[in-house]
Write a protein that holds these residues in place. Structure first.
Motif, PDB file in Angstrom:
ATOM      1  N   GLN A   3       0.884  -1.191   0.015  1.00 15.57           N
ATOM      2  CA  GLN A   3       0.073   0.040  -0.021  1.00 15.57           C
ATOM      3  C   GLN A   3       0.881   1.165  -0.176  1.00 15.57           C
ATOM      4  N   TYR A   4       0.604   2.196  -0.917  1.00 17.32           N
ATOM      5  CA  TYR A   4       1.406   3.275  -1.115  1.00 17.32           C
ATOM      6  C   TYR A   4       0.819   4.581  -0.501  1.00 17.32           C
ATOM      7  N   LEU A   5       1.505   5.473   0.235  1.00 16.90           N
ATOM      8  CA  LEU A   5       1.072   6.587   0.453  1.00 16.90           C
ATOM      9  C   LEU A   5       0.816   7.764  -0.360  1.00 16.90           C
ATOM     10  N   ASP A   6       0.263   8.967  -0.394  1.00 18.71           N
ATOM     11  CA  ASP A   6       0.105   9.907  -1.201  1.00 18.71           C
ATOM     12  C   ASP A   6       1.247  10.336  -1.942  1.00 18.71           C
ATOM     13  N   PHE A   7       2.296  10.547  -0.971  1.00 19.90           N
ATOM     14  CA  PHE A   7       3.702  11.062  -1.544  1.00 19.90           C
ATOM     15  C   PHE A   7       4.410  10.006  -1.909  1.00 19.90           C
ATOM     16  N   GLU A   8       4.223   8.741  -1.971  1.00 18.25           N
ATOM     17  CA  GLU A   8       4.848   7.709  -2.659  1.00 18.25           C
ATOM     18  C   GLU A   8       4.419   7.521  -4.006  1.00 18.25           C
ATOM     19  N   LYS A   9       3.293   8.090  -4.440  1.00 19.32           N
ATOM     20  CA  LYS A   9       2.886   7.726  -6.130  1.00 19.32           C
ATOM     21  C   LYS A   9       3.882   7.752  -7.105  1.00 19.32           C
ATOM     22  N   PRO A  10       4.883   8.562  -7.146  1.00 24.61           N
ATOM     23  CA  PRO A  10       5.931   8.449  -8.240  1.00 24.61           C
ATOM     24  C   PRO A  10       6.649   7.160  -8.127  1.00 24.61           C
TER      25      PRO A  10
END
Length: 318
Positions: A3-10
């Motif tokens: 699961q990725y957090l918002d700032f990890e999208k790239p």
């Protein structure tokens, strides 16, 4: 699935591309895309490292609350031997938001206590999302008193948004239970190490955190109130939570500067949720080092120093 957090999208986009390329290489004969995968992997790692070296307080809140972050029982399983759970407050209830019992930590007999959130909906409901009721704190008191009686060091693993705020808990003496638990920790005549492994929320965390040494994982948080609650009170707007997180000084780095904690335990790049085994091992090494410093001290000396430690907090600000 990660699961990725918002700032990890790239990073998520790059890692998804890497997964697609690996599947292509697996399905197609003679396809060699190792170089491309290597380049993308290096780029993803650099972006992840860059993101985690400049996290804002609000982003740290998101990391500390990450659903895949290792929980208290994960630490118990990895770090302890001969763990024997003890249940109940001896008054008729067993609050599973607080877990604990007897165990051996690297050969040393100890009493362990943790706040457990659970990892899926079933376990989260069973553990009340890690929010203890009065019975949970009374269970903790029983375990702390047991440790004092038999001369066993106490290790606590804290990960809670706070004590359960329901009317039922207040009716059964929530405030008193928290206060007595805090006092019980302060009076324990044995080495006491508290570790914030995720979220340390309000008095619900302090009730298990009044130790000789308070350790925090690098991306954990410890605060008198949740940012959302502070924003609702101060600005009457929960959307100001990021501003509140900045003002609350809830990160491990801020708290170490304020001398409210004693040590920061580094996390792997990407947080404990990405490499849980490494994070748990680092916590174990830090606890082992601190415990060896405390074991030679007698009970009276430990209690006196512990009380002075907490009484000294905030004096410089007066």
């Amino acid at each position: 699935m990660r699961q990725y957090l918002d700032f990890e999208k790239p990073v998520a986009e790059l890692e998804n591309k890497i997964a697609e390329l690996r599947q292509m290489a697996k399905d197609g004969e003679g396809i060699n895309i190792a170089d491309e995968i290597g380049k993308l992997s290096d780029k993803a790692e650099k972006q992840l490292r860059a993101a985690y070296t400049k996290l804002t307080p609000w982003q740290k809140v998101s990391v500390a609350r990450h659903a895949q972050r290792p929980r208290a029982l994960d630490y118990f399983k990895a770090l302890l031997e001969e763990y024997t759970p003890l249940a109940g407050d001896r008054l008729g209830h067993d609050d599973q938001a607080v877990v604990g019992g007897l165990a051996r930590f690297r050969g040393q007999a100890v009493v362990v206590i943790g706040t457990e959130r659970g990892f899926d909906m079933e376990s989260r409901l069973r553990h009340n999302f890690g929010m203890p009721k009065p019975e949970g704190y009374r269970k903790a008191q029983r375990l702390v008193e047991l440790a004092g009686r038999f001369g066993l060091p106490i290790l606590t693993f804290i990960d809670t948004s706070g004590a359960w705020p329901g009317i039922d808990a207040e009716q059964r003496g929530q405030a008193q239970a928290i206060a007595r638990s805090t006092d019980c920790c302060l009076r324990a005549p044995v080495p006491f190490i508290a570790t914030i492994i995720g979220e340390g929320g309000s008095g619900g965390a302090v009730a298990l955190g009044a130790g000789d040494r308070v350790l925090m994982l690098e991306h954990s948080i410890y605060s008198v109130i949740a940012p959302e609650g502070a924003a609702s009170i101060l600005w009457r707007d929960p959307k100001q939570a990021s501003t509140a997180a900045e003002a609350l000084k809830l990160t491990a780095q801020d708290l170490l500067k304020l001398k409210l904690i004693d040590r920061i335990i580094p996390e792997p790049i990407g947080g404990a949720q990405r490499f849980p085994s490494e994070a748990i091992a680092s916590v174990g090494d830090a606890i082992d080092e601190v415990l060896k410093e405390l074991l030679p001290l007698d009970g009276e000396n430990l209690v006196a120093k512990r009380r002075e430690k907490f009484l000294a907090m905030g004096r410089d600000a007066l």
